[in-house]
Design an enzyme around this catalytic site. Structure first.
Site, PDB file in Angstrom:
ATOM      1  N   LYS A  68       0.826  -1.204   0.000  1.00 25.55           N
ATOM      2  CA  LYS A  68       0.000   0.000   0.000  1.00 25.55           C
ATOM      3  C   LYS A  68       0.863   1.257   0.000  1.00 25.55           C
ATOM      4  O   LYS A  68       0.635   2.183  -0.785  1.00 25.55           O
ATOM      5  CB  LYS A  68      -0.938   0.005   1.199  1.00 25.55           C
ATOM      6  N   ASP A  76      -6.520   1.052   0.847  1.00 24.61           N
ATOM      7  CA  ASP A  76      -6.615   1.130   2.300  1.00 24.61           C
ATOM      8  C   ASP A  76      -8.033   0.756   2.707  1.00 24.61           C
ATOM      9  O   ASP A  76      -8.827   0.283   1.888  1.00 24.61           O
ATOM     10  CB  ASP A  76      -6.231   2.530   2.792  1.00 24.61           C
TER      11      ASP A  76
END
Length: 210
Positions: A120, A138
């Protein structure tokens, strides 16, 4: 969700916010990488509050190494997992100096080799700093993608891969920022603000609330 609805969805998000970006405050590549690392299990508002007094003099990995772990821990103590984050940040800074001459690398492999940097974080840096058409999944993006029917998946990686297939090419560059902002400010986890959502009629969940 049909291709036509996906196209319309992103056209609306683009019209409402033509140039979306992260809500983290940063001025140098290292500051962006560090801020994203610190944002794990913390809000952008909290990270910005912690980094505001730091960033005027903490612009490079060399600056962080000079500051040292004790002072850095104290500065970010308001953030969750601050001791672990401080350790990872110092280790990351040292590797940036040793392996990359202090520069933030531009490849996923090199970024993910840094302590505290997962997929991420790498996606955010690649997209925001270098303009790669990556999508960082997320909790907000995961929720919006599944709730709207845009891209369903049971894991962040599955949602990321589904989004890369689903998002029309002209919108890939900014897609994850639009979805993050939508999830953070409108498509809330417990009480989604469907009446204020610009894509309510296109959303699998929202259109049932009309």
């Amino acid at each position: 969700m049909t291709p036509a609805r996906r196209q319309q969805l992103f056209e609306r998000l683009a019209q409402a916010n033509p140039h979306p970006t992260t809500e983290l405050v940063w001025h140098t590549p290292f500051q962006l990488l560090l801020a994203v690392l610190l944002s794990a299990q913390s809000t952008d508002v909290g990270v910005n509050r912690a980094t505001a007094p730091l960033f005027p003099t903490l612009q490079t990995p060399q600056d962080l190494l000079a500051l040292g772990s004790t002072a850095f821990e104290h500065a970010i103590r308001s953030l969750g997992l601050y001791r672990t984050k401080a350790r990872h940040a110092l280790e990351m800074a040292q590797l940036l100096v040793d392996r990359h001459g202090g520069r933030v690398p531009e490849t996923r492999k090199e970024l993910e080799a840094l302590p505290g940097v997962g997929r991420k974080t790498a996606n955010v840096v690649l997209n925001t700093l270098y303009g790669h058409p990556t999508i960082a999944v997320d909790t907000h993006v995961f929720r919006v993608a599944n709730r709207t029917g845009l891209a369903r998946g049971t894991t962040p990686l599955a949602v990321e891969q589904a989004l890369l297939r689903a998002v029309p090419a002209p919108f890939l560059q900014h897609a994850h920022h639009w979805l993050i902002l939508l999830g953070r400010h409108v498509c809330l986890a417990r009480a989604p603000r469907c009446g204020a959502c610009p894509i309510q009629d296109l959303c699998d969940t929202g259109k049932t609330r009309v």
